[in-house]
Design an enzyme around this catalytic site. Sequence first.
Site, mmCIF file in Angstrom:
data_model
loop_
_atom_site.group_PDB
_atom_site.id
_atom_site.type_symbol
_atom_site.label_atom_id
_atom_site.label_comp_id
_atom_site.label_asym_id
_atom_site.label_seq_id
_atom_site.Cartn_x
_atom_site.Cartn_y
_atom_site.Cartn_z
ATOM 1 N N MET A 95 0.844 -1.196 0.000
ATOM 2 C CA MET A 95 0.000 0.000 0.000
ATOM 3 C C MET A 95 0.882 1.251 0.000
ATOM 4 O O MET A 95 1.853 1.301 -0.689
ATOM 5 C CB MET A 95 -0.935 -0.023 1.230
ATOM 6 C CG MET A 95 -1.989 -1.092 1.117
ATOM 7 S SD MET A 95 -3.217 -0.730 -0.172
ATOM 8 C CE MET A 95 -4.390 0.259 0.735
ATOM 9 N N CYS A 96 0.571 2.194 0.760
ATOM 10 C CA CYS A 96 1.232 3.494 0.827
ATOM 11 C C CYS A 96 0.716 4.414 -0.296
ATOM 12 O O CYS A 96 0.402 3.965 -1.383
ATOM 13 C CB CYS A 96 2.756 3.435 0.709
ATOM 14 S SG CYS A 96 3.544 2.480 2.005
ATOM 15 N N GLY A 97 0.633 5.669 0.019
ATOM 16 C CA GLY A 97 0.197 6.651 -0.974
ATOM 17 C C GLY A 97 1.302 7.658 -1.194
ATOM 18 O O GLY A 97 1.939 8.114 -0.245
ATOM 19 N N ARG A 99 -4.661 4.255 2.172
ATOM 20 C CA ARG A 99 -3.396 3.656 1.780
ATOM 21 C C ARG A 99 -2.369 3.691 2.910
ATOM 22 O O ARG A 99 -1.220 3.274 2.715
ATOM 23 C CB ARG A 99 -2.818 4.373 0.552
ATOM 24 C CG ARG A 99 -3.788 4.489 -0.608
ATOM 25 C CD ARG A 99 -3.126 5.108 -1.819
ATOM 26 N NE ARG A 99 -2.269 4.133 -2.487
ATOM 27 C CZ ARG A 99 -2.706 3.255 -3.383
ATOM 28 N NH1 ARG A 99 -3.970 3.260 -3.753
ATOM 29 N NH2 ARG A 99 -1.885 2.399 -3.919
ATOM 30 N N ASN A 109 2.335 8.731 2.514
ATOM 31 C CA ASN A 109 1.461 8.192 3.550
ATOM 32 C C ASN A 109 1.794 6.722 3.703
ATOM 33 O O ASN A 109 1.699 5.956 2.750
ATOM 34 C CB ASN A 109 0.011 8.388 3.074
ATOM 35 C CG ASN A 109 -0.991 7.999 4.131
ATOM 36 O OD1 ASN A 109 -0.634 7.546 5.217
ATOM 37 N ND2 ASN A 109 -2.256 8.174 3.817
#
Lengths: 503, 350
Positions: free
Chosen positions: B1-3, B30, B173
């Site tokens: 994930m992560c944004g 995210r 994020n």
Amino acid sequence: MSLGSIPMRYRVKIDREQCMECMRCIDNCSYGVFREENGKIHIDSRNCTVCHRCISMCPRDAIDLHERPVDYRSHPLWTPEAREDIINQARGGKIILSGMGNAKPYPVIFDRLVLDACQVTNPSIDPLREPMELRTYIGKKPKQLHITKNEAGDLELETELSPNLKLDTPIMIGHMSYGAISLNAQLSLAKAAAKVGTYMGTGEGGLHEHLHPYQNNMIVQVASGRFGVDIDYLERGAAIEIKIGQGAKPGIGGHLPGEKVCADISCTRMIPQGSDAISPAPHHDIYSIEDLAQLVRSLKEATNWEKPVFVKIAAVHNTAAIAAGIARSSADAVVIDGFRGGTGAAPKVFRDNVGIPIEAAIASVDQKLHDQGIRNKLSVIASGGIRNSADIAKAIALGADAVYIGTAALVSMGCRVCGNCYRGLCPWGIATQREDLVQRLDPEIESEHVANLINSWTLELSEIMGAAGINSIESLRSNRSRLRGYMLDEGTLEVLEVKPVGA
Amino acid sequence: MCGIIGVIDRKMNKMDGSSIRDALSLMNERGSGEGAGYAAYGIYPDFADCYALHVFFDNLVEPKSTVDDMIQKWGRIVYQEEIPTYQQPGLKRAHVPWRYFFKPYSDLMTGSSTPEDDIVKHLVMHINSDIKGALVFSSGKNMGVFKAAGWPEDVANFYRIENYEGHIWIAHNRYPTNTPGWWGGAHPFNLLDWGVVHNGEITSYGTNRRFVESNGYTCSMFTDTEVVAYLFDLLGRHHKLPEEAIVKALAPPFWDEIDSMEDKEHELNKAIRLTYGPALMNGPFAIVVATQNWMVGFTDRIKLRPLVVGENGDRLYISSEEAAIRVMDPNVQKVYMPKAGEPVIGRVIE
Ligand code: SF4
Ligand code: SF4
């Protein structure tokens, strides 16, 4: 007083109900276990080497073969083998010869390393649907490139690259000379190498003219005996390999007995027929790393700096330092042959006791070259006891660019690792020059087997990489984080630079 | 994930941090509230020729005096202060963020073509691996990273990033997997002017790490993103590769494509793969890397992580989600998705 005989090791039996007396076992056993007397097959089990030739050729599955352990007074130190070796030497007064690889039950580090796989956070890659790149280039790479941008904004490459060998798979076939193995065996390997897009070594026995059609897939070897070495030979090879040492027998030379030097071998090796072909332990023009560097450069000079030059050494404790020296010698690759490497003939005491495991040697070489910032200067090839695709993946993760296989290729042609190669009677037509035995090996068929083996390992490697979420072999190389050690001691883990399971 | 999200204004018009904060917060799905951060370029015009060293101190006693001593050996502290922060309900203050504006004595680093940069690099590596309780998380000129363990809006408000104005912003994020959420593990990762935000996991980490370490970098953050910053510094600053060539090294075309290129192109791509094989990054990733006057975004070679580009006049946006770009710029014009491994580069027009 005679020492008497030592007990026989194996018992060969024929199920007479099954046997149809076709006598094929007699023809097939080159060790003379079977003979015909009055229309009946007699068996002398004492001569059996467990080569399985008779078994695999028996049309009725009538042959039974069992180990026949005989009790000695049990003793943890004085094993039956220790005692039998003494009895044999007391009788003969000679060095005990042996064939194939180290036969001692040292723990296998490869088997105590486990590969890693992806789960949720990074997806594994499906090699059936996504490209998987195993292409490998062997040779020197620059430390950095000079790339500029021209006025139109295009990138311009300013650096010139050294010649590299292009491999479609990181699996090559190691050096087994004509002499140690038959011409048909060499032909099978050469055809297979060409088929799968890789290379094979000539060994130190020269390059027979029947192999010329495959020269673009061959690495010609220069050993201390310089057999068969002339400018034509050097120019024919795709690369040149200087052999300093061999995993099965570090520190000693090679010896092909005169009886094996037939007309053809004498031509190929450029030595008189019937003369012993002795490769001395050291090269008599190499007594230091500077001398080696000079030889590397001379060979390059002789071939117009167009061919990569490899240096092969046996894995010993200071291999890493030697490799760092080799890296600075203008050599393009170092081959490190571990202490499980095979051989046509070696003193048993060497085969079983000298050298170190390939896993540790590769890891320490890779580390040393990285520490010195010279890893790009040369490729690292691992050999000596590679048995399957997992071993290959692990060797690469420990720092190898590619591997050489030897025994495995022979096994794919029929070899049963009976270990009697040095006797020249190989019933499979591999480690022999006896014409009738050599004829048993059909290069068309056997090259297919060898190619199949390499192809299947290549497929498996792709799967292993995909499971690790890696789609190019560059990213598996030196990637120790894809390995974990299971039941390995702390010291070994440290040398391998691998974390234990669960860490 | 992560944004991830990044924006560059090609005419160097300044943007304050409020809109990127809102854009990043939109991507809270995210993240997991365990790490967020921002980096901005052009924020310290008053100290433009000093290195802005942002340091997390566990306390301002031992680690700080050790760091003070150390950096004063290598240069002059022009100005220093605690980075102003504002308590947030959802954010636990674990470290004291501090900033130094620092000028190295360039004659102390011999044998380097970029002595000042190399002094700073040396200090960062040394402090981060050897000094307990201190972590340099930003070391570029006229730029700075602001990060912490928390949700994007909390981290933004903690630093009041709307008070900073820059012509390039990147933000992240985090949904941590490999390391627990801690301040040092939050993105952006930085070395000198290189700032990196990254979504994904680099399966070639072991290989890349060895490569950068054998070239004089020390990895001390236990995470794969750190090596990306070092790879850019090595290839961009030391080897002076043009941006496109760096991306070709990190996410090269497949051999099949290289084989079908015409000669010159083929030679170039082959040379890059041979030489920089150990820099090739494998595994799923989308990355945005910024430096003073350009920003680049690219994904792994089979695009296992999303990346969207938007353009509007002088502004170029790169993000994990189109919606985030639209939060920053509702009138964004050209929105497209780059091909796998293909770099999207935004450059300042001078
Ligand atoms: S030596 Fe080989 S061929 Fe002969 S009996 Fe034993 S297994 Fe059979
Ligand atoms: S090559 Fe022949 S002699 Fe040697 S181990 Fe294999 S089967 Fe036995």
